[in-house]
Design a protein around this motif. Structure first.
Motif, mmCIF file in Angstrom:
data_model
loop_
_atom_site.group_PDB
_atom_site.id
_atom_site.type_symbol
_atom_site.label_atom_id
_atom_site.label_comp_id
_atom_site.label_asym_id
_atom_site.label_seq_id
_atom_site.Cartn_x
_atom_site.Cartn_y
_atom_site.Cartn_z
ATOM 1 N N ASP A 32 53.049 -42.476 -29.038
ATOM 2 C CA ASP A 32 52.344 -42.789 -27.801
ATOM 3 C C ASP A 32 50.932 -43.242 -28.139
ATOM 4 O O ASP A 32 50.120 -42.449 -28.651
ATOM 5 N N ALA A 34 48.560 -44.083 -26.075
ATOM 6 C CA ALA A 34 47.560 -43.484 -25.188
ATOM 7 C C ALA A 34 47.114 -42.122 -25.701
ATOM 8 O O ALA A 34 45.925 -41.788 -25.677
ATOM 9 N N THR A 35 48.050 -41.336 -26.186
ATOM 10 C CA THR A 35 47.704 -40.021 -26.741
ATOM 11 C C THR A 35 46.864 -40.169 -28.002
ATOM 12 O O THR A 35 45.914 -39.402 -28.227
ATOM 13 N N ILE A 47 44.740 -39.130 -20.453
ATOM 14 C CA ILE A 47 45.788 -39.901 -21.134
ATOM 15 C C ILE A 47 46.432 -40.885 -20.181
ATOM 16 O O ILE A 47 46.676 -42.055 -20.532
ATOM 17 N N GLU A 48 46.708 -40.448 -18.956
ATOM 18 C CA GLU A 48 47.311 -41.340 -17.973
ATOM 19 C C GLU A 48 46.375 -42.478 -17.608
ATOM 20 O O GLU A 48 46.810 -43.616 -17.390
ATOM 21 N N ILE A 50 44.087 -43.830 -19.589
ATOM 22 C CA ILE A 50 44.111 -44.764 -20.725
ATOM 23 C C ILE A 50 45.392 -45.589 -20.711
ATOM 24 O O ILE A 50 45.377 -46.800 -20.956
ATOM 25 N N ARG A 51 46.505 -44.925 -20.434
ATOM 26 C CA ARG A 51 47.788 -45.634 -20.391
ATOM 27 C C ARG A 51 47.770 -46.735 -19.329
ATOM 28 O O ARG A 51 48.282 -47.848 -19.550
ATOM 29 N N TYR A 54 45.198 -49.761 -20.405
ATOM 30 C CA TYR A 54 45.723 -50.670 -21.430
ATOM 31 C C TYR A 54 47.095 -51.233 -21.069
ATOM 32 O O TYR A 54 47.701 -51.946 -21.879
ATOM 33 N N LEU A 56 49.908 -49.649 -20.706
ATOM 34 C CA LEU A 56 50.991 -48.997 -21.437
ATOM 35 C C LEU A 56 51.985 -48.309 -20.512
ATOM 36 O O LEU A 56 52.988 -47.778 -20.992
ATOM 37 N N ASP A 57 51.696 -48.311 -19.213
ATOM 38 C CA ASP A 57 52.606 -47.678 -18.260
ATOM 39 C C ASP A 57 53.674 -48.642 -17.749
ATOM 40 O O ASP A 57 54.587 -48.238 -17.033
#
Length: 305
Positions: A32, A34-35, A47-48, A50-51, A54, A56-57
């Motif tokens: 992951d 984001a982590t 973390i959410e 950041i996800r 970028y 990443l979701d």
């Protein structure tokens, strides 16, 4: 010939596209991002965020299509760890890897061609067996282990060469030997097999019957024809050297693409990893394409087939 080149070029583009897709999905499934960016002890809310920031979701297919479109436009993104444009980062490291690849290839040819010629001229003798033993050891010995042996001998024991860095030519000596010795056996066996076949040809017997010196027969007549397949193999092996320098560059801390790949894997810097994998894959595919074209130019039977 043009039709053959266009066909091989189309196949090369498909291979590069497939490699980019496989690398993209495998890298995303390896962890992951984001982590990794948030760091240890980060809150789930951070973390959410950041996800989402970028992208990443979103589904992986959507991420890949967007990344591919940006890449085709020359936008390789920004490094998550180094905080610099990936293109500038890769272009800064690329010359070191190219120099290492070319010097390793030169070392491999410098060692393998004379050994192959000697093994063929003195076939089934102790010279032949010694050359084959050197080739077997070179192919069986992992390059990282051989690199550590070189470090212990030349840097720690004799103190002749620096252990790490890429500031001068001395820093490339041990990496060149470690990487070049690994690919030298393939050249040596190819030269040996080609020379044995050529030395039994009728025109070689005719040259000897005319009283030509042995050196002229071997190097002017036999070796020139035996080296034809080596030309094609050279391009393929150069691609292997460029892509396979990760371990050697990491051991010697050479500031090249291989060491950059190791750092990006360590820090889960996906944008950098993706571009490095794509660039090395494209270089290997292009060099393989050049090898195919060289084979077709040297052997018209391939073009006919």
């Amino acid at each position: 010939m043009i039709g053959y080149v266009l066909k091989r070029l189309g196949l090369a583009l498909l291979v590069a596209l497939a490699v980019s897709a496989i690398a993209f999905f495998l890298l995303r499934l390896s962890g992951d991002a984001a982590t990794a960016i948030a760091g240890e002890g980060a809150r789930q809310e951070d973390i959410e965020l950041i996800r989402k920031t970028y992208g990443l979701d979103r589904p992986l297919v959507v991420q890949y299509v967007e990344w591919l479109w940006q890449t085709l436009r020359g936008d390789f993104g920004t490094s998550l760890y180094f905080k610099t444009p990936v293109s500038a980062l890769v272009l800064d490291k690329l010359p070191t890897t190219i120099v290492l690849g070319l010097t390793s290839l030169g070392f491999a040819l410098l060692v393998s061609i004379p050994l192959g010629v000697l093994a063929a001229v003195y076939a089934n003798s102790w010279i032949d067996r010694l050359a084959l033993a050197i080739a077997v050891v070179g192919q069986a010995l992992p390059n990282f282990f051989f690199a550590l042996i070189l470090v212990m001998f030349f840097s720690i024991t004799l103190r002749w060469l620096p252990v790490s860095g890429s500031d001068s030519w001395a820093h490339f000596v041990m990496p060149t030997i470690a990487l070049g010795y690994y690919v030298a056996p393939a050249f040596m066996r190819l030269v040996r097999a080609g020379m044995i076949e050529v030395l039994s040809a009728d025109y070689i017997r005719t040259a000897r019957a005319k009283g030509l010196p042995a050196r002229s027969v071997i190097f002017k007549h036999a070796l020139r024809n035996a080296l034809v397949p080596v030309v094609a193999l050279t391009a393929v092996q150069l691609g292997f050297l460029l892509g396979g320098s990760v371990v050697v560059e990491t051991i010697f801390a050479l500031d090249g693409l291989g060491y950059l790949a190791y750092q990006s894997i360590t820090y889960k810097d996906f944008p950098v990893m993706q571009v490095v994998v794509l660039l090395l894959s494209v270089l290997y595919v292009l060099l393989t394409l050049l090898a195919d074209v060289a084979n077709a130019w040297l052997d018209p039977r391939i073009r006919v087939a």
